[in-house]
Design an enzyme around this catalytic site. Structure first.
Site, short mmCIF file in Angstrom:
data_model
loop_
_atom_site.label_atom_id
_atom_site.label_comp_id
_atom_site.label_asym_id
_atom_site.label_seq_id
_atom_site.Cartn_x
_atom_site.Cartn_y
_atom_site.Cartn_z
N ASP A 4 -10.92 -2.48 3.85
CA ASP A 4 -9.81 -3.18 3.19
C ASP A 4 -10.31 -4.53 2.71
OD1 ASP A 4 -6.52 -2.43 3.43
OD2 ASP A 4 -7.04 -4.41 2.68
N THR B 39 -0.49 1.49 -5.82
CA THR B 39 -0.29 1.60 -7.28
C THR B 39 1.16 1.19 -7.57
OG1 THR B 39 0.17 3.97 -6.89
CG2 THR B 39 -2.00 3.40 -7.77
N LYS C 34 -5.60 -7.70 8.09
CA LYS C 34 -5.44 -6.30 8.50
C LYS C 34 -6.65 -5.82 9.29
CE LYS C 34 -2.23 -4.33 5.23
NZ LYS C 34 -1.94 -3.38 4.19
N ASN D 33 7.68 14.09 -6.31
CA ASN D 33 8.50 12.92 -5.97
C ASN D 33 9.71 12.79 -6.88
OD1 ASN D 33 7.08 12.18 -3.78
ND2 ASN D 33 6.33 10.24 -4.57
N PHE E 261 17.11 16.55 1.44
CA PHE E 261 17.21 15.50 0.42
C PHE E 261 18.53 15.56 -0.34
CE2 PHE E 261 12.98 14.86 1.59
CZ PHE E 261 12.66 13.57 1.23
N PHE F 248 1.08 13.65 0.43
CA PHE F 248 2.52 13.95 0.50
C PHE F 248 3.16 13.49 1.81
CE2 PHE F 248 0.52 17.05 -2.32
CZ PHE F 248 1.25 16.86 -3.47
N CYS G 102 7.48 4.65 -2.79
CA CYS G 102 7.07 5.78 -3.63
C CYS G 102 8.11 6.18 -4.69
CB CYS G 102 6.72 6.98 -2.75
SG CYS G 102 5.22 6.68 -1.79
N GLU H 55 6.37 8.35 5.49
CA GLU H 55 6.32 7.31 6.51
C GLU H 55 7.33 7.67 7.60
OE1 GLU H 55 6.91 3.47 4.68
OE2 GLU H 55 5.33 3.89 3.23
#
Ligand SMILES: NC(=O)c1ccc[n+]([C@@H]2O[C@H](COP(=O)([O-])OP(=O)(O)OC[C@H]3O[C@@H](n4cnc5c(N)ncnc54)[C@H](O)[C@@H]3O)[C@@H](O)[C@H]2O)c1
Length: 451
Positions: free
Chosen positions: A30, A86, A35, A218, A259, A159, A270, A162
């Site tokens: 990193d 990103t 971190k 997503n 969902f 995929f 995301c 969290e």
């Protein structure tokens, strides 16, 4: 195999730790010294159930190390996984690829130094990237390293969710690998073999299709969330109960139940950015992406609609009101507050003159650090309620599912709950005597005659 993870965030750290756990020699790189120091000191910079123990086990086994040293991290690796962020960039929703291309620059330099006789490394883009990015990474590395340097590029979207990241990584529904040569395909199959032993598929495909799988997945999940939220709004307008509508609808096996929970809309690192990135890909290619645009708009509106309910309860005057918020992470079991609906609603309340007090089992520290002044952070869930004019439930942590309603009423100035997660039965709220607003269901107002 010797692997390097570029970026020790939610994806890089989980991926690296899980790969180490199946016997690989993993280096996690990193650029954030804090971190790396936390990891070297035996801590974990993110909250992810089970991760701290798994890191400790693999560090002890000497299969997992952390470093800031790019040269060292890239030199010996057989495969390099780029797992950097990103986020949405400054250009109308386009993904910011500066971290990905920064990693490509670093890798190119090391490959150049190693010269033409090196064993070819496979550079795997694991970050979620717009279609064509992995090829841009390949071209940048080639430009820097020179035409005689052997390496190959692959795209391997992640995929994991969290909050259940280790389980998701170890038992994936599928693994998707975009490759350009047979050797990269074989190495990908080898590295993932322990995770697809029970017959779950590993799909080897072209790089562009692999990149698109992630956005398509997503975007589809985001669409389901916005769909049910739109239905919830209609339920409110016409006196239907979205909970019952859900049951009736989800029993259809073609529809399924995942969902399709109404709430405050999606957040996190995301869905919001990936929906915007799809819209940007459409704009950049003159392709109509009406559906993605609608999904995004419905999601943003969901937050303001909910704020409006709070605003209306106080006849449009929130000045001097104290609002308690339960839950600040974008969903339970994570400390991630990126694009969390709670924070948007808090900001709207604050702009309207209210003061906000928040509790979250693990995300409070991040809120205090990243959004100073947005709210007062409490360490105890009931402390938020002292003198509160209303409670807003913004994350469905288990901790909030069976609270002591009697105690809540004695603490609160007004017994009013705005439940953005539909945690409580309407009959229970009636019995307990709360003013109760949820999503897609009728409001409970004590004293009012209900059908
Ligand atoms: N978070 C998720 O649940 C999830 C799930 C699937 C896919 N993804 C995708 O994975 C990618 C990473 O997401 P994340 O949530 O792990 O991000 P994150 O922001 O948590 O972590 C990214 C890390 O990369 C580091 N970094 C940046 N530039 C670097 C460089 N040049 N060299 C080394 N390290 C560098 C940062 O310091 C940071 O620690 C994103 O594209 C995201 O969309 C995320």
């Amino acid at each position: 195999m010797r692997l390097t993870m570029v970026g020790t965030g939610y994806v890089g750290l989980v991926t690296g730790t899980c790969f180490a756990n199946t016997g690989n020699d993993v280096t996690c790189l990193d650029v954030d010294p804090a971190k790396i120091k936390t990891l070297e000191d035996g801590g974990c910079p993110i909250y992810e159930p089970g991760l701290t123990d798994l890191i400790e086990k693999n560090v002890k086994a000497e299969r997992l190390t952390f470093t800031l040293d790019k040269e060292k991290a890239y030199r010996d690796a057989e495969m390099i996984f780029i797992c950097v962020g990103t986020p949405t960039g400054k250009m109308e929703g386009d993904a910011d690829l500066s971290y990905v291309m920064g990693a490509a620059d670093d890798i190119g330099k090391v490959l150049k130094e190693l010269g033409p006789n090196q064993e070819p490394k496979v550079i795997v883009v694991k970050s979620t990237v717009p279609v064509g990015t992995s090829h841009a990474v390949r071209d940048r590395i080639r430009e820097i390293a020179g035409p005689s340097i052997p390496f190959s590029i692959a795209d391997n979207p992640e995929f994991l969710k969290e909050g259940a990241a280790i389980q998701d990584f170890n038992y994936p529904d599928r693994v998707v690998c975009g490759v350009e040569d047979e050797r990269a395909a074989e190495l990908m199959k080898e590295i993932y073999a322990p995770y697809v032993r029970s017959g779950n598929p590993i799909f080897i495909m072209d790089v562009r299709s692999a990149e698109m799988v992630k956005y398509a997945s997503n975007n589809f999940l985001a669409t389901k969330i916005s769909f049910i939220n739109e239905m919830a709004a209609l339920c409110e307008a016409y006196g239907a109960d979205v909970g019952k509508v859900r049951e009736g609808m989800c029993a259809d096996s073609r529809i399924g139940s995942q969902f399709l929970y109404p709430g405050l809309g999606y957040g996190g690192s995301c869905f919001p950015k990936d929906t915007l990135a799809c819209m940007a890909m459409g704009r950049n290619s003159d392709t109509d992406t009406q559906l993605s645009t609608a999904v995004h708009d419905v999601n943003q509106r969901q937050r303001t609609r909910f704020f409006q309910k709070i605003h209306d309860q106080f006849d449009g005057d929130l000045a001097g009101k104290k609002l308690a918020f339960w839950g600040m992470a974008f969903k339970p079991n994570t400390d991630d507050i990126r694009e969390a609906p709670a924070l948007t609603i808090m900001q709207l309340c604050k702009d309207a003159g209210a003061t906000c007090v928040g509790y979250d089992p693990v995300a409070a520290e991040n809120v205090a650090k990243d959004h100073p002044g947005l709210c007062e952070v409490c360490e105890d869930v009931y402390d938020t309620l002292e003198g509160a004019d209303a409670l807003v439930i913004s994350t469905d942590w288990d901790d909030f599912k069976h609270p002591d309603f009697g105690r809540m009423k004695t603490l609160m100035n007004v017994p009013a709950i705005f439940d953005g997660r539909n945690l409580y039965a309407l009959a229970l709220m009636e019995r307990e005597g709360f003013v109760y607003h949820s999503v897609g269901r009728r409001a409970v107002t004590p004293g009012a005659v209900t059908a």
